[in-house]
Design an enzyme around this catalytic site. Structure first.
Site, PDB file in Angstrom:
ATOM      1  N   ASN A 190       7.366  13.332  26.613  1.00 55.06           N
ATOM      2  CA  ASN A 190       6.034  13.273  27.216  1.00 55.06           C
ATOM      3  C   ASN A 190       5.756  14.636  27.859  1.00 55.06           C
ATOM      4  O   ASN A 190       6.289  14.928  28.928  1.00 55.06           O
ATOM      5  CB  ASN A 190       6.011  12.148  28.262  1.00 55.06           C
ATOM      6  CG  ASN A 190       4.752  12.141  29.102  1.00 55.06           C
ATOM      7  OD1 ASN A 190       3.756  12.782  28.751  1.00 55.06           O
ATOM      8  ND2 ASN A 190       4.782  11.406  30.211  1.00 55.06           N
ATOM      9  N   TRP A 191       4.940  15.423  27.190  1.00 59.28           N
ATOM     10  CA  TRP A 191       4.663  16.769  27.706  1.00 59.28           C
ATOM     11  C   TRP A 191       3.745  16.750  28.923  1.00 59.28           C
ATOM     12  O   TRP A 191       3.524  17.780  29.551  1.00 59.28           O
ATOM     13  CB  TRP A 191       4.028  17.638  26.603  1.00 59.28           C
ATOM     14  CG  TRP A 191       5.016  18.208  25.628  1.00 59.28           C
ATOM     15  CD1 TRP A 191       6.376  18.025  25.615  1.00 59.28           C
ATOM     16  CD2 TRP A 191       4.722  19.087  24.531  1.00 59.28           C
ATOM     17  NE1 TRP A 191       6.937  18.723  24.573  1.00 59.28           N
ATOM     18  CE2 TRP A 191       5.945  19.381  23.889  1.00 59.28           C
ATOM     19  CE3 TRP A 191       3.552  19.638  24.015  1.00 59.28           C
ATOM     20  CZ2 TRP A 191       6.021  20.214  22.766  1.00 59.28           C
ATOM     21  CZ3 TRP A 191       3.619  20.461  22.896  1.00 59.28           C
ATOM     22  CH2 TRP A 191       4.849  20.748  22.286  1.00 59.28           C
ATOM     23  N   LYS A 192       3.155  15.607  29.222  1.00 61.97           N
ATOM     24  CA  LYS A 192       2.159  15.519  30.304  1.00 61.97           C
ATOM     25  C   LYS A 192       1.086  16.602  30.068  1.00 61.97           C
ATOM     26  O   LYS A 192       0.753  16.873  28.920  1.00 61.97           O
ATOM     27  CB  LYS A 192       2.831  15.631  31.671  1.00 61.97           C
ATOM     28  CG  LYS A 192       3.980  14.615  31.812  1.00 61.97           C
ATOM     29  CD  LYS A 192       4.464  14.439  33.209  1.00 61.97           C
ATOM     30  CE  LYS A 192       5.594  13.419  33.212  1.00 61.97           C
ATOM     31  NZ  LYS A 192       6.059  13.114  34.558  1.00 61.97           N
ATOM     32  N   HIS A 249       1.487   4.814  32.581  1.00 60.21           N
ATOM     33  CA  HIS A 249       2.392   5.743  33.255  1.00 60.21           C
ATOM     34  C   HIS A 249       2.063   5.747  34.750  1.00 60.21           C
ATOM     35  O   HIS A 249       0.892   5.610  35.130  1.00 60.21           O
ATOM     36  CB  HIS A 249       2.230   7.153  32.664  1.00 60.21           C
ATOM     37  CG  HIS A 249       3.297   8.086  33.132  1.00 60.21           C
ATOM     38  ND1 HIS A 249       3.263   8.667  34.373  1.00 60.21           N
ATOM     39  CD2 HIS A 249       4.452   8.496  32.552  1.00 60.21           C
ATOM     40  CE1 HIS A 249       4.344   9.420  34.532  1.00 60.21           C
ATOM     41  NE2 HIS A 249       5.087   9.324  33.436  1.00 60.21           N
ATOM     42  N   GLU A 289       1.671   7.997  36.738  1.00 55.55           N
ATOM     43  CA  GLU A 289       0.641   8.977  37.109  1.00 55.55           C
ATOM     44  C   GLU A 289      -0.761   8.463  36.787  1.00 55.55           C
ATOM     45  O   GLU A 289      -1.720   8.789  37.484  1.00 55.55           O
ATOM     46  CB  GLU A 289       0.933  10.321  36.405  1.00 55.55           C
ATOM     47  CG  GLU A 289       2.163  11.001  37.023  1.00 55.55           C
ATOM     48  CD  GLU A 289       3.003  11.836  36.068  1.00 55.55           C
ATOM     49  OE1 GLU A 289       2.516  12.215  34.987  1.00 55.55           O
ATOM     50  OE2 GLU A 289       4.172  12.105  36.415  1.00 55.55           O
ATOM     51  N   GLU A 313      10.483   3.184  34.503  1.00 57.19           N
ATOM     52  CA  GLU A 313      10.429   4.499  35.130  1.00 57.19           C
ATOM     53  C   GLU A 313      10.284   4.332  36.638  1.00 57.19           C
ATOM     54  O   GLU A 313       9.146   4.208  37.143  1.00 57.19           O
ATOM     55  CB  GLU A 313       9.230   5.288  34.596  1.00 57.19           C
ATOM     56  CG  GLU A 313       9.318   5.601  33.119  1.00 57.19           C
ATOM     57  CD  GLU A 313       8.610   6.908  32.791  1.00 57.19           C
ATOM     58  OE1 GLU A 313       9.265   7.798  32.243  1.00 57.19           O
ATOM     59  OE2 GLU A 313       7.417   7.035  33.104  1.00 57.19           O
ATOM     60  N   GLY A 366      10.256  13.263  37.862  1.00 50.92           N
ATOM     61  CA  GLY A 366      10.013  14.655  38.235  1.00 50.92           C
ATOM     62  C   GLY A 366      10.713  15.099  39.510  1.00 50.92           C
ATOM     63  O   GLY A 366      10.396  16.149  40.055  1.00 50.92           O
ATOM     64  N   SER A 399      13.652  11.874  35.279  1.00 51.05           N
ATOM     65  CA  SER A 399      14.617  12.959  35.462  1.00 51.05           C
ATOM     66  C   SER A 399      15.818  12.892  34.524  1.00 51.05           C
ATOM     67  O   SER A 399      16.921  13.292  34.904  1.00 51.05           O
ATOM     68  CB  SER A 399      15.078  13.028  36.919  1.00 51.05           C
ATOM     69  OG  SER A 399      13.991  13.362  37.756  1.00 51.05           O
ATOM     70  N   GLY A 416      10.168  13.545  30.465  1.00 50.65           N
ATOM     71  CA  GLY A 416       9.067  14.398  30.904  1.00 50.65           C
ATOM     72  C   GLY A 416       9.488  15.855  30.908  1.00 50.65           C
ATOM     73  O   GLY A 416       9.518  16.518  29.875  1.00 50.65           O
ATOM     74  N   GLY A 417       9.845  16.354  32.081  1.00 51.00           N
ATOM     75  CA  GLY A 417      10.181  17.775  32.258  1.00 51.00           C
ATOM     76  C   GLY A 417      11.118  18.327  31.201  1.00 51.00           C
ATOM     77  O   GLY A 417      10.867  19.406  30.647  1.00 51.00           O
TER      78      GLY A 417
HETATM   79  P1  PGA Z   1      10.571  13.368  34.127  1.00 49.91           P
HETATM   80  O1  PGA Z   1       9.288  12.479  33.718  1.00 49.91           O
HETATM   81  O2  PGA Z   1      11.549  13.285  32.983  1.00 49.91           O
HETATM   82  O3  PGA Z   1      10.024  14.751  34.317  1.00 49.91           O
HETATM   83  O4  PGA Z   1      11.125  12.783  35.377  1.00 49.91           O
HETATM   84  C1  PGA Z   1       9.431  11.266  33.064  1.00 49.91           C
HETATM   85  C2  PGA Z   1       8.092  10.660  32.865  1.00 49.91           C
HETATM   86  O5  PGA Z   1       7.248  10.761  33.768  1.00 49.91           O
HETATM   87  O6  PGA Z   1       7.794  10.066  31.824  1.00 49.91           O
END
Ligand code: PGA
Length: 245
Positions: free
Chosen positions: A10-12, A94, A96, A163, A169, A208, A229-230
């Site tokens: 997930n590149w966000k 998600h 977010e 999650e 993050g 993470s 994500g990251g």
């Molecule tokens: P992260 O994000 O790996 O940067 O913690 C995961 C996500 O939000 O899907």
């Protein structure tokens, strides 16, 4: 019960054409039969990823989708449109989206059903906040988030991503034991409605995940892969996580 492992990047709101061109060929070349790989770039780059991934096993998807098939909804896109682009997946709910766009459990569940109606696999995110974990209401929160989804018959065609919000993050991934405990609880909630579907449904962990922590998480009985994500922004670390699965 054997479930195929799945890794989702997930590149966000990161990346661009350059990153698509640098990453997609490497990701497509690394795919093996045993583990599925899905890339979710920002929506403006889905067309580029579609073109670059054409003829390969790399799947791609959106980070969100409308609950509606079409209409006067400026700024939204539907699951049908994602199908048109060759997407097979969409992330829904998600944390977010829940936090910054006020998406409720019921909106998320409706989006998941809209995906299934169109032939897209929704990756439905659930998870507790840090405060919810420390006050001991994690299972209550997960059960409430799942209850909304379980009203929709399409849940059987979904992927669930556990999650924990406190792990997203922050660099603070859940321990394999803690994640496994939550995954087992989630599967148990699904099994109350349909034990067979519950045993087949992939449950991903997200929050993470790093190449160093991935293998231990993926070794747990109810962890069927990860939502990254990251670490998905660096093609090498996404590939290392993919290899760990
Ligand atoms: P992260 O994000 O790996 O940067 O913690 C995961 C996500 O939000 O899907």
């Amino acid at each position: 019960m054997s479930r195929k492992k799945l890794i989702v990047g997930n590149w966000k709101m990161h990346g661009g054409y350059k990153q698509c061109r640098a990453s997609v060929p490497l990701l497509s070349a690394a795919i093996c039969q045993d583990v599925d790989l899905v890339l979710c770039p920002p929506a403006p780059f889905l067309g580029e990823v579609a073109a670059l991934a054409s003829g390969t096993e790399l799947a791609y998807g959106a980070q969100d989708v409308s609950a509606y098939p079409n209409g006067a909804r400026t700024g939204e896109w539907s699951a049908e449109m994602l199908i048109d682009l060759g997407c097979r997946y969409a992330i829904v709910g998600h944390s977010e989206r829940r936090q910054y766009h006020q998406e409720t459990d019921s909106i998320v569940a409706t989006k998941a059903q809209a995906c299934v109606n169109a032939g897209i696999t929704p990756i439905v995110c659930i998870g507790e906040t840090g405060v919810e974990r420390t006050t001991g209401v994690t299972e209550e929160v997960l059960a409430r988030q799942l209850a909304a989804l379980l009203i929709q018959p399409g849940w059987r065609r979904a992927v669930i991503a556990y999650e924990p919000v406190w792990a997203i993050g922050t660099g603070l991934a859940a321990t394999p034991d803690l994640a496994q405990q939550a995954h087992a609880f989630i599967r148990q909630e699904l099994a109350k409605v349909d034990p067979n579907a519950a045993s087949l449904l992939p449950i991903l962990y997200g929050g993470s995940i790093k190449p160093e922590s991935a293998a231990d998480l993926f070794a747990m009985a109810d962890i069927d892969g990860g939502l990254i994500g990251g670490a998905s922004l660096e093609v090498d670390s996404l590939l290392a996580i993919y290899q760990a699965a």
